[in-house]
Enzyme design. Structure first.
Site, PDB file in Angstrom:
ATOM      1  CE  LYS A 190     -16.120 -14.689  10.678  1.00  0.00           C
ATOM      2  NZ  LYS A 190     -16.274 -13.624  11.711  1.00  0.00           N
TER       3      LYS A 190
ATOM      4  N   GLY B 261     -12.247  -4.067   1.005  1.00  0.00           N
ATOM      5  CA  GLY B 261     -13.615  -3.705   1.383  1.00  0.00           C
ATOM      6  C   GLY B 261     -14.230  -2.693   0.441  1.00  0.00           C
TER       7      GLY B 261
ATOM      8  NE  ARG C 206      -4.328  -1.584   1.835  1.00  0.00           N
ATOM      9  CZ  ARG C 206      -5.131  -2.145   2.722  1.00  0.00           C
ATOM     10  NH1 ARG C 206      -4.810  -2.127   4.000  1.00  0.00           N
ATOM     11  NH2 ARG C 206      -6.253  -2.713   2.342  1.00  0.00           N
TER      12      ARG C 206
ATOM     13  N   GLY D  21      -6.891  -6.653  -0.176  1.00  0.00           N
ATOM     14  CA  GLY D  21      -6.944  -7.417   1.066  1.00  0.00           C
ATOM     15  C   GLY D  21      -6.034  -8.634   1.070  1.00  0.00           C
TER      16      GLY D  21
END
Length: 395
Positions: free
Chosen positions: A199, A376, A34, A352
């Site tokens: 998830k 996200g 990043r 991510g």
């Protein structure tokens, strides 16, 4: 959306909201992706004679000063990448920030301490957030939004400050939005999406939206076991979200009705425990023993997924296929990444853990069309949500 080319920055203080939220081991940066992604915009401003004031967050200090989340190591690494010293302010809008910014000459760079040390940055109270935003804006004359990984947050530095200063989108944000538009408008087909990670609940919105757009959806990672269970299969001790089973059954039915090919693992690496050196075997995905848990997709699934990606024209991948942090269970993620590299498609890695996996596994970053800096943010864009940080940059 105004770009850097439209701002006259010479001799002016420019506040750059960057995304420098990197993983740290103590004070050692373990993945500087990043920071590297933020360098081109900062270099452009430096080259045009701006006094560059960079602000960013790291971790979740929750409005408290916590040395564990200090951006000081980031300042050092940013300086190395820029090839010039980066002055570091030990606070965000206090005396150190003021004196550090006042000391800047044209073409010099400063980094403020962690924005999230200030309660006003993340406050849900518009007045509290606005008060902090005014102090932050007071440090500069212009604003550049370049922290794509934070544009889905309604935070002071992302949402409120652009309303107080003449503003533009940085090169990174412009590039990310262009790529995401390719994934949502006039997409070349076949369009294949690969989703992994732990998830299902983290990706409910994006799955619902993608089912109306894609030709093929490949599901791996921990979330695959909820899909397998929804089909009536036993998944042993594998990660399972029981409360999402009805939702997932709905996805399976909708995919069938829409003619979307939804592809699940056919075999997995099933381990006796969650550990890097756990004893494990390859088992059928529909017959995972009661005392085992799936930690990666198996060899047949790797071949299957590669075959389903071979003819794609557009691919979006978000989420690892297994516990890639453990070498024994990184093969599935590596196989999917390699299939993207080998394809002739427009390939996007959705930030991510997926981006981290590419770097950890030593894969060539230029083997992909684009590696996003915002996991996200990318997912929320693909859900069709309005992103506060992008709204704020529109005029």
């Amino acid at each position: 959306m105004r770009t850097l080319d439209e701002l006259d920055v010479k001799g002016r203080r420019v506040l750059v909201r960057a995304d420098l939220n990197v993983p740290l081991d103590g004070e050692t940066i373990t993945d500087d992706g990043r920071i590297r992604a933020s360098v081109p915009t900062i270099k452009t401003l430096v080259g045009r004679g701006a006094k560059v004031v960079v602000c960013a967050h790291l971790g979740r200090p929750k409005g408290q000063v916590n040395p564990k989340y200090s951006l000081r190591p980031v300042a050092a690494r940013l300086g190395e990448l820029l090839g010039q010293e980066v002055a570091f302010a030990t606070d965000v809008v206090g005396d150190s920030a003021t004196s550090t910014v006042e000391g800047l000459q044209d073409g010099q760079v400063a980094l403020l301490e962690n924005l999230r040390y200030e309660p006003g940055e993340e406050s849900k109270d518009d007045a509290v957030r606005g008060e902090f935003a005014a102090k932050l804006a007071g440090l500069a004359e212009l604003y550049v939004g370049d922290g794509f990984g934070a544009v889905h947050r309604k935070h002071a530095s992302v949402y409120d400050v652009p309303g107080l200063l003449p503003h533009a989108a940085g090169g990174l944000v412009v590039a990310e939005v262009e790529v995401l538009r390719k994934l949502t408008e006039d997409t070349e087909r076949p369009y294949v999406v690969v989703l992994g990670g732990a998830k299902v609940s983290d990706k409910l919105g994006v799955i619902a939206n993608l089912l109306t757009k894609v030709d093929r959806l490949l599901i791996g990672g921990g979330m695959a076991y909820t899909f397998l269970k929804a089909q009536g299969h036993e998944v042993g001790n594998s990660l399972l979200q029981e409360d999402q089973l009805d939702q997932v059954r709905g996805f399976l039915q909708e995919a069938d009705e829409r003619g979307v090919e939804l592809v699940l693992p056919v075999d997995v690496l099933a381990a006796v425990t969650f550990a890097a050196d756990a004893e494990h075997d390859v088992v059928e995905a529909t017959a995972i023993p009661a005392d085992r848990e799936g930690l990666d997709i198996g060899p047949k699934t790797r071949e299957l997924f590669a075959a389903k990606l071979a003819d794609a024209k557009t691919v979006f991948w978000n989420g690892p296929m297994g516990v890639f942090e453990f070498d024994a269970f990184s093969g599935g993620t590596k196989a999917v990444a390699q299939a993207l590299i080998d394809s002739e498609a427009f390939t996007v890695v959705g930030g991510g853990d997926s981006a981290a996996a590419v770097r950890k596994l030593g894969l060539p970053e230029d083997g992909f069309s684009h590696i996003s800096t915002g996991g996200g943010a990318s997912l929320e864009y693909l859900e069709g949500k309005e992103l506060p940080g992008l709204e704020a940059l529109e005029d």
